[in-house]
Design an enzyme around this catalytic site. Structure first.
Site, PDB file in Angstrom:
ATOM      1  N   GLU A 197     -11.686  -3.515  -2.570  1.00  0.00           N
ATOM      2  CA  GLU A 197     -10.709  -2.580  -3.118  1.00  0.00           C
ATOM      3  C   GLU A 197     -10.525  -2.858  -4.612  1.00  0.00           C
ATOM      4  OE1 GLU A 197      -7.118  -3.196  -0.556  1.00  0.00           O
ATOM      5  OE2 GLU A 197      -8.569  -4.236   0.678  1.00  0.00           O
ATOM      6  N   HIS A 252       0.797  -1.235   0.000  1.00  0.00           N
ATOM      7  CA  HIS A 252       0.000   0.000   0.000  1.00  0.00           C
ATOM      8  C   HIS A 252       0.832   1.290   0.000  1.00  0.00           C
ATOM      9  CE1 HIS A 252      -3.512  -2.379   0.231  1.00  0.00           C
ATOM     10  NE2 HIS A 252      -3.719  -2.420   1.517  1.00  0.00           N
ATOM     11  N   HIS A 268      -9.705   2.375   0.394  1.00  0.00           N
ATOM     12  CA  HIS A 268      -9.645   1.286   1.374  1.00  0.00           C
ATOM     13  C   HIS A 268     -10.724   1.414   2.451  1.00  0.00           C
ATOM     14  CE1 HIS A 268      -7.802  -1.959   3.653  1.00  0.00           C
ATOM     15  NE2 HIS A 268      -6.808  -2.041   2.799  1.00  0.00           N
TER      16      HIS A 268
HETATM   17  C1  GLA Z   1      -5.135  -4.937   2.612  1.00  0.00           C
HETATM   18  C2  GLA Z   1      -4.314  -6.156   2.666  1.00  0.00           C
HETATM   19  C3  GLA Z   1      -4.525  -6.872   3.947  1.00  0.00           C
HETATM   20  C4  GLA Z   1      -4.278  -5.967   5.121  1.00  0.00           C
HETATM   21  C5  GLA Z   1      -5.173  -4.770   5.014  1.00  0.00           C
HETATM   22  C6  GLA Z   1      -4.900  -3.789   6.121  1.00  0.00           C
HETATM   23  O1  GLA Z   1      -6.437  -5.191   2.277  1.00  0.00           O
HETATM   24  O2  GLA Z   1      -4.544  -7.024   1.568  1.00  0.00           O
HETATM   25  O3  GLA Z   1      -3.663  -7.979   4.017  1.00  0.00           O
HETATM   26  O4  GLA Z   1      -2.956  -5.546   5.136  1.00  0.00           O
HETATM   27  O5  GLA Z   1      -4.979  -4.134   3.768  1.00  0.00           O
HETATM   28  O6  GLA Z   1      -4.833  -4.392   7.364  1.00  0.00           O
END
Ligand code: GLA
Length: 360
Positions: A325, A116, A188
């Site tokens: 997402e 991210h 997100h």
């Molecule tokens: C994303 C990732 C997850 C986790 C979340 C935040 O969706 O795929 O593995 O890291 O963000 O906790």
């Protein structure tokens, strides 16, 4: 942007101050209201949707997204609640990728991998904001400098949040660069359509418009192969409860600690189409997600563990929120078979996702 809206559309957008960062920067909040009981609050820190109020079947508007009441809580620790994610959403194996033979190294902030956008991704920067009253929209802009978090190129990013009177929140992303780089932007938000953040999301009925998903290795990096969802717990072509098969013996569910995977969406032609839906029968709320993106990550809040404070006086327990997402596939820069996430100078990255709320 939604072309149906006119100058007279009564979307009201009010601005106030949400807080001040620990570096002393003022963070603004914009509240967008439509005529059908929907209210969206967005802050300039991370472009975070801090609250999203939507009517239930009795026409009572309640907040359906996880987040915090205080800026300091977002700064302290957040699993990306409601945030804009960039420059690259999802994982890049070992934080390494190459463009034209030059290797770039990003921070490993998720075990051995980059996740991210890094330590200070787009979710932790303060965006500039402009209210577009005539179209009921908020435009956020951010310049990510050359080599910020290890990514090449000055990336000018714009995100436009538009609220419509038919209860659609549209997110439009646009970016340009002055050097070849990689881009994969997403939103997100964690949803809990019950409006009660103490309730797990396992009874939400979900559908995903995908015949295939992307299996991952033990570090949640794609193995490179796409797998048919047929006869697996990843088959959401017919709506089913999130909880229906989440705890069955399955290697992929074990690796993700539940669902934490990217689905290969059907009908990939860059146009907006239906990607996924979630229905919470008690409240009657239905969320439908439309997008131009090739993939969607369903994450079922598997890392929530009751330590983070919720907005209703309690804490966020295990699986009390889920994310949908929209995005390009994880680790695309290292996977030749996946659609490219490279952006070149002169090109425009653009992507659109809509979250439509109604009652069923
Ligand atoms: C994303 C990732 C997850 C986790 C979340 C935040 O969706 O795929 O593995 O890291 O963000 O906790």
């Amino acid at each position: 942007m939604n072309s149906k809206q006119t100058k007279n559309t009564p979307i009201t957008i009010l601005e106030d101050v949400f807080g001040t960062t620990k570096d002393g920067v003022t963070v603004k909040r914009f509240k967008m209201n439509n005529e059908n009981g929907m209210e969206v609050s967005i802050i300039t820190y991370g472009g975070i949707i801090t609250s999203l109020k939507v009517p239930n079947k009795n026409n009572v508007s309640e907040d359906v997204v996880l987040g915090y009441n205080l800026l300091s809580d977002y700064e302290k620790s957040t699993p990306y609640f409601g945030a804009l994610i960039g420059r690259y959403g999802n994982r890049i194996a070992k934080g390494k990728f190459s463009i034209d033979g030059k290797e770039y190294t990003l921070q490993a902030n998720d075990g051995p991998n980059h996740l991210h956008g890094g330590v200070k991704g787009f979710d932790k920067v303060v965006w500039s904001a402009e209210v577009l009253n005539d179209v009921g929209a908020l435009k956020l802009s951010y310049l990510s400098k050359d080599m910020e978090e290890g990514y090449p190129g000055n990336l000018h990013t714009e995100v436009i949040y538009t609220l419509t009177n038919d209860n659609v929140l549209e997110v439009f992303y646009r970016a340009t660069t002055d050097k070849k780089t990689i881009v994969n932007l997403t939103q997100h938000s964690y949803f809990n359509l019950s409006g009660d953040f103490s309730k797990p999301i396992l009874d939400h009925i979900v559908s995903i418009n995908a015949n295939k998903f992307i299996p991952v290795d033990a570090n949640l990096i794609p193995t490179g192969k796409l797998k048919d969802v047929a006869n697996t717990p990843f088959d959401f072509r017919e709506p089913k409860k999130i909880g229906q098969e989440i705890n069955i013996e399955h290697e992929q569910l074990k690796r993700g600690l539940g669902y934490d995977h990217c689905w290969v969406l059907n009908d990939q032609n860059q146009a907006m189409r239906f990607t996924a839906s979630a229905h919470e029968p008690n409240s009657g709320r239905l969320l439908e997600v439309f997008s131009s993106e090739p993939g969607i990550q369903l994450y079922t809040g598997n890392f929530l563990d009751g330590t983070l404070p919720n907005k209703q006086g309690g804490t966020y327990a295990y699986r009390t929120g889920f994310c949908l997402e929209t995005q390009h596939y994880p680790d695309s820069p290292n996977q030749k078979e996946f659609p490219s996430t490279i952006l070149k100078p002169g090109e425009v990255y653009s992507s659109k996702t809509s979250f439509k709320f109604s009652i069923k």
